[in-house]
Design a protein around this motif. Structure first.
Motif, PDB file in Angstrom:
ATOM      1  N   GLY A   1      -6.906  23.092  16.087  1.00 14.00           N
ATOM      2  CA  GLY A   1      -6.221  21.952  16.671  1.00 14.00           C
ATOM      3  C   GLY A   1      -5.078  21.464  15.809  1.00 14.00           C
ATOM      4  N   ASN A   2      -4.105  20.818  16.467  1.00 15.52           N
ATOM      5  CA  ASN A   2      -3.049  20.122  15.735  1.00 15.52           C
ATOM      6  C   ASN A   2      -3.626  18.790  15.253  1.00 15.52           C
ATOM      7  OD1 ASN A   2      -0.953  22.051  16.323  1.00 15.52           O
ATOM      8  ND2 ASN A   2      -0.968  21.263  18.425  1.00 15.52           N
ATOM      9  N   VAL A   3      -3.605  18.592  13.966  1.00 14.61           N
ATOM     10  CA  VAL A   3      -4.273  17.441  13.360  1.00 14.61           C
ATOM     11  C   VAL A   3      -3.251  16.528  12.701  1.00 14.61           C
ATOM     12  CG1 VAL A   3      -5.965  16.685  11.653  1.00 14.61           C
ATOM     13  CG2 VAL A   3      -6.371  18.776  12.964  1.00 14.61           C
ATOM     14  N   ARG A   4      -3.419  15.234  12.917  1.00 15.28           N
ATOM     15  CA  ARG A   4      -2.625  14.221  12.197  1.00 15.28           C
ATOM     16  C   ARG A   4      -3.573  13.167  11.649  1.00 15.28           C
ATOM     17  NH1 ARG A   4       2.739  10.635  13.433  1.00 15.28           N
ATOM     18  NH2 ARG A   4       3.655  12.537  12.599  1.00 15.28           N
ATOM     19  N   SER A   5      -3.399  12.848  10.371  1.00 14.79           N
ATOM     20  CA  SER A   5      -4.180  11.779   9.764  1.00 14.79           C
ATOM     21  C   SER A   5      -3.249  10.843   9.012  1.00 14.79           C
ATOM     22  CB  SER A   5      -5.235  12.335   8.805  1.00 14.79           C
ATOM     23  OG  SER A   5      -4.630  12.977   7.706  1.00 14.79           O
ATOM     24  N   VAL A   6      -3.632   9.575   8.998  1.00 14.38           N
ATOM     25  CA  VAL A   6      -2.875   8.554   8.277  1.00 14.38           C
ATOM     26  C   VAL A   6      -3.840   7.851   7.335  1.00 14.38           C
ATOM     27  CG1 VAL A   6      -1.475   6.471   8.442  1.00 14.38           C
ATOM     28  CG2 VAL A   6      -1.291   8.233  10.210  1.00 14.38           C
ATOM     29  N   ASP A  64       0.829  -1.196   0.000  1.00 17.16           N
ATOM     30  CA  ASP A  64       0.000   0.000   0.000  1.00 17.16           C
ATOM     31  C   ASP A  64       0.865   1.249   0.000  1.00 17.16           C
ATOM     32  OD1 ASP A  64       0.759   0.678   2.730  1.00 17.16           O
ATOM     33  OD2 ASP A  64      -0.697  -0.782   3.431  1.00 17.16           O
ATOM     34  N   LEU A  65       0.203   2.348  -0.274  1.00 11.99           N
ATOM     35  CA  LEU A  65       0.805   3.674  -0.148  1.00 11.99           C
ATOM     36  C   LEU A  65       0.229   4.302   1.112  1.00 11.99           C
ATOM     37  CD1 LEU A  65       2.206   6.320  -0.974  1.00 11.99           C
ATOM     38  CD2 LEU A  65       0.274   6.757  -2.516  1.00 11.99           C
ATOM     39  N   GLU A  66       1.076   4.607   2.084  1.00  8.40           N
ATOM     40  CA  GLU A  66       0.628   5.229   3.331  1.00  8.40           C
ATOM     41  C   GLU A  66       1.018   6.697   3.316  1.00  8.40           C
ATOM     42  OE1 GLU A  66       0.637   3.251   7.397  1.00  8.40           O
ATOM     43  OE2 GLU A  66       2.292   4.680   7.617  1.00  8.40           O
ATOM     44  N   ILE A  67       0.018   7.557   3.505  1.00  7.96           N
ATOM     45  CA  ILE A  67       0.247   8.999   3.493  1.00  7.96           C
ATOM     46  C   ILE A  67      -0.057   9.555   4.879  1.00  7.96           C
ATOM     47  CG2 ILE A  67      -0.370  11.203   2.462  1.00  7.96           C
ATOM     48  CD1 ILE A  67      -1.288   9.687  -0.015  1.00  7.96           C
TER      49      ILE A  67
END
Length: 307
Positions: free
Chosen positions: A188-193, A165-168
């Motif tokens: 807010g400080n946001v992180r998504s995977v 897979d490609l993980e971003i």
């Protein structure tokens, strides 16, 4: 065109060297096994696809105004690979080989925006992609004759990814992170995977190598390999989403977490840009599919055991 020229060059080299090798070489057919590690550098950089609605651009804002913008290009062909292979020689000159490989690309920035404190409504964000994959690689091998322990060969074949897979990973931080008047975060400080699964694909590989006999059954080998293929996205899933370090994935709708990639958007697609009824947030969102390249030139070093 480049691939055809590369194959032609290998074949010409093979025929030339075959004509110069010892005609009395009478090696019998046999099995052999190889294990090795590779490093690849990218050979072609193209513009990355849109990432989470963000174009593949590097933008800079100062005082609320855009002061610079440039395309973000690259390839996931740069990275490390480990693999094993089994081969069979039909005679002294011709054989076949089947490799099984694990590949891990280097991290590639796919989109980025930088702002200052005078641009409070725009996030600083950076999206970084990484590909990991297992593949099988059947190939035809032409051995060019042994001399002083060295045996050069050429190899052409295909690459068939079987899993990966490609993980971003996207990190977004506000230019103004804290409001002292209200003692709270303005943004807010946001992180998504996000994990993107590919459609089935096939690629091309060609190599020029040599082995050097260390013992009766053991040889060291080195290969210079070119490979080229593209990956076509099938689905995307957000596997992690945090705000200020807290898990917020449950707050995301199905349409925000799941995406189906399609070749065409129309009035029946679950996309608010084309569907007059708008987006159904309880279903996966439809988005146009995109491609990423995995082309590279690499060096493989390893050991070979012949039965």
């Amino acid at each position: 065109m480049k691939k055809n020229l590369f194959i032609l060059g290998l074949m010409v080299c093979s025929m030339t060297m075959l004509g110069q090798t010892d005609k009395n070489d009478t090696k019998k057919e046999n099995w052999y096994f190889k294990v090795g590690g590779s490093y690849f550098g990218q050979t072609a950089a193209t513009e990355f696809p849109t990432v989470g609605g963000n174009l593949p651009l590097n933008k800079t804002y100062v005082g609320g105004k855009l002061v610079s913008e440039e395309s973000v290009t690259g390839s996931f062909g740069e990275g490390f690979r480990t693999g094993i292979a089994a081969g069979y020689r039909f005679n002294a000159r011709v054989g076949v080989e089947m490799g099984v490989n694990y590949y891990s690309s280097t991290d590639k920035t796919m989109a980025q925006t930088s702002t200052d404190a005078n641009t409070p409504t725009i996030y600083n964000f950076k999206s970084v992609g990484k590909i990991t994959a297992f593949d099988v690689a059947p190939a035809l091998v032409l051995f060019l004759g042994e001399h002083s322990g060295f045996e050069p060969y050429t190899k052409v074949g295909v690459i068939v990814p079987i899993h990966g897979d490609l993980e971003i990973t996207t990190d977004a931080t506000p230019a103004v992170a804290y409001n002292s008047a209200t003692s709270s975060y303005v943004y807010g400080n946001v992180r998504s995977v996000d994990q993107i699964k590919p459609n089935p694909t096939i690629g091309f590989t060609a190599a020029l190598g040599t082995s050097y006999k260390l013992g009766k059954h053991i040889s060291a080998f080195a290969e210079l390999e070119y490979r080229n293929f593209t990956v076509h996205g099938k689905t995307k899933e957000t596997t992690a989403f945090t705000v200020n370090g807290n898990d917020a994935l449950a707050t995301r709708s199905t349409a925000q977490v799941h995406t189906n990639y399609v070749n065409r958007l129309d009035v029946n697609s679950n996309n608010d840009l084309t569907n007059p009824s708008g987006l159904d947030s309880t279903k996966p969102k439809d988005e146009l599919s995109s491609y990423v390249g995995i082309s590279g030139l690499g060096l493989t070093l390893g050991l070979k055991y012949s039965l």
